[in-house]
Design a protein around this motif. Structure first.
Motif, short mmCIF file in Angstrom:
data_model
loop_
_atom_site.label_atom_id
_atom_site.label_comp_id
_atom_site.label_asym_id
_atom_site.label_seq_id
_atom_site.Cartn_x
_atom_site.Cartn_y
_atom_site.Cartn_z
N UNK A 145 44.08 34.05 36.52
CA UNK A 145 44.50 35.06 37.49
C UNK A 145 45.85 35.65 37.11
N UNK A 146 46.77 34.80 36.69
CA UNK A 146 48.09 35.29 36.28
C UNK A 146 47.96 36.22 35.08
N UNK A 147 47.11 35.85 34.13
CA UNK A 147 46.94 36.67 32.93
C UNK A 147 46.32 38.03 33.26
N UNK A 148 45.36 38.05 34.18
CA UNK A 148 44.67 39.29 34.51
C UNK A 148 45.44 40.16 35.48
N UNK A 149 46.01 39.54 36.50
CA UNK A 149 46.56 40.29 37.62
C UNK A 149 48.09 40.31 37.67
N UNK A 150 48.74 39.54 36.81
CA UNK A 150 50.19 39.43 36.94
C UNK A 150 50.51 38.70 38.22
N UNK A 151 51.21 39.35 39.12
CA UNK A 151 51.55 38.74 40.41
C UNK A 151 50.73 39.34 41.55
N UNK A 152 49.65 40.07 41.23
CA UNK A 152 48.86 40.73 42.26
C UNK A 152 47.65 39.87 42.59
N UNK A 153 47.79 38.97 43.55
CA UNK A 153 46.73 38.02 43.87
C UNK A 153 45.90 38.42 45.08
N UNK A 154 46.23 39.53 45.71
CA UNK A 154 45.38 40.08 46.74
C UNK A 154 45.55 39.51 48.13
N UNK A 155 44.72 40.03 49.04
CA UNK A 155 44.83 39.67 50.45
C UNK A 155 43.76 38.70 50.91
N UNK A 156 42.90 38.25 49.98
CA UNK A 156 41.78 37.39 50.36
C UNK A 156 42.10 35.93 50.07
N UNK A 157 41.78 35.08 51.01
CA UNK A 157 41.89 33.64 50.79
C UNK A 157 40.73 32.96 51.50
N UNK A 158 40.41 31.76 51.06
CA UNK A 158 39.37 30.96 51.70
C UNK A 158 39.90 29.56 51.94
N UNK A 159 39.32 28.89 52.92
CA UNK A 159 39.71 27.51 53.17
C UNK A 159 38.52 26.77 53.77
N UNK A 160 38.59 25.45 53.70
CA UNK A 160 37.51 24.63 54.26
C UNK A 160 38.09 23.60 55.20
#
Length: 394
Positions: free
Chosen positions: A296-311
């Protein structure tokens, strides 16, 4: 009695003006009149620019497509009536009976259904593979493989595809790479710059951003593929509503601001949830414990988006208690609204899969996907803390 001939209201010319509207006019007309058959021929043959029938295109769709083209660094994109219509146009416009499409095993639920049930009925073979491993993708290719379909970040487990490895593989084998960029958007990554041949969006989500317009978009690097997808979209009638296009254009004017605010809050919320007793795991590509964090760091830099998941621990009972204790967060099967929404894939997007198939993807009964909006972090943290506490005692 007047000598002036009667002109029906629908045939009166639009009023002339020395000035122009600041806001894009909404043009809901289904049909457009031309002066004579020769003029219509010239229009259909591409000698002049114009519109004839809204299923074949209309001004509001073209205005929106041009905005999306600029964002993706593309040209000739097509706006459709929904995100799934965009997937359909890309597939039906390019593939034929006897072809094989290799899909990621963690696609949106309806995309999985299209691959599993609908395309085989048309004579198009399909199979699924883990998109985080280019080696597995290579092993799953067939001589008749024509397309690889994947999401940059998967829905809903947020796995990050090995885009570099798969793009190199597709290029070497002469296979089209179609990338659904809905979760990440051009704000995080522009797939054409990473080897994609076709880019797909559900504009309904983050791009339009207000949960009031249902639209999709697809564009190809090759103009001939764009033409093929446009013909398929016209034939199958996946026409976008002018009003929805007009609403989406308005929403996109604030896209960068909304995305940045939601992304910042999502990172803080992921860390907050990870520290709460009763939360079994949190998935966010920006966290070091995410299985694909380095990619993710390699592809997006610091742009990790607004989506998250949890259980949550406790399965379905905990899930029910959590949503009931969080009335301030809409429990709804969507994402990308200005307000935060909470989705439960086992009962919505992935309900068509068996419990065993969901478990294989890492989607248990306590699994939630969160689309973070623009609310203050403190408001969301308080609401979700209350929900987790309720889930623990369910």
């Amino acid at each position: 009695m007047t000598d002036t001939p009667y002109v029906p209201a629908r045939r009166r010319p639009w009023p002339d003006s020395a000035s122009r509207p600041v806001a894009t006019p909404l043009q809901p007309s289904v049909v457009y009149a031309t002066s004579d058959p020769d003029a219509l021929d010239a229009q259909y043959e591409g000698q002049t620019r114009g519109y004839s029938y809204a299923r074949e295109g209309h001004p509001n769709a073209d205005v929106l497509a041009q905005m999306l083209d600029r964002m993706e660094g593309a040209s000739g994109g097509i706006v459709t009536g929904s995100g799934m219509a965009a997937v359909g146009a890309a597939v039906l416009g390019v593939l034929k009976a006897g072809d094989h499409v290799l899909g990621a095993d963690q696609l949106y639920g309806r995309s999985l259904r299209m691959l599993a049930e609908d395309l085989p009925r048309m004579g198009i073979a399909t199979s699924l593979v883990d998109p985080t491993d280019a080696g597995r993708v290579a092993a799953a290719l067939r001589p008749e493989t024509r397309m690889i379909l994947l999401e940059t970040v998967s829905n809903p487990t947020l796995r990050v595809a090995d885009l570099a490895g798969i793009a190199a593989l597709a290029r070497d084998r002469g296979i089209l790479l179609a990338v659904d960029n809905t979760f990440t958007t051009p704000r995080a990554i522009r797939p054409f710059e990473h080897g994609a041949d076709i880019v797909i969006h559900s504009v309904t989500k983050l791009l339009a951003g207000h949960a009031d317009a249902t639209l999709g978009y697809t564009v190809a690097r090759d103009p001939a593929l764009n033409d093929a997808m446009r013909v398929a979209a016209t034939t199958w009638g996946v026409t976008p509503s002018p009003f929805d296009c007009w609403l989406a254009e308005r929403g996109m004017l604030s896209f960068d601001l909304r995305y940045d605010r939601a992304e910042e809050t999502a990172a803080r919320l992921a860390d907050h949830l990870a520290g709460l007793p009763g939360v079994a795991r949190v998935l966010y590509p920006g966290r070091a414990d995410h299985p694909d964090h380095a990619r993710a760091c390699a592809l997006f830099g610091a742009r990790f988006g607004n989506m998250l998941s949890f259980e949550l621990e406790g399965g379905r009972a905990a899930a029910n208690a959590f949503t009931r204790a969080c009335p301030g967060i809409a429990f709804a099967p969507t994402l990308g609204d200005v307000a935060t929404t909470l989705s439960h894939p086992p009962s919505s997007s992935h309900r068509a899969l068996s419990a065993e198939a969901r478990a294989a993807l890492g989607i248990g009964e306590g699994f939630f996907r969160v689309s973070v909006g623009v609310e203050p972090f403190e408001v969301l943290a308080e609401e979700m803390t209350r929900g987790v506490i309720a889930a623990r005692v369910a």
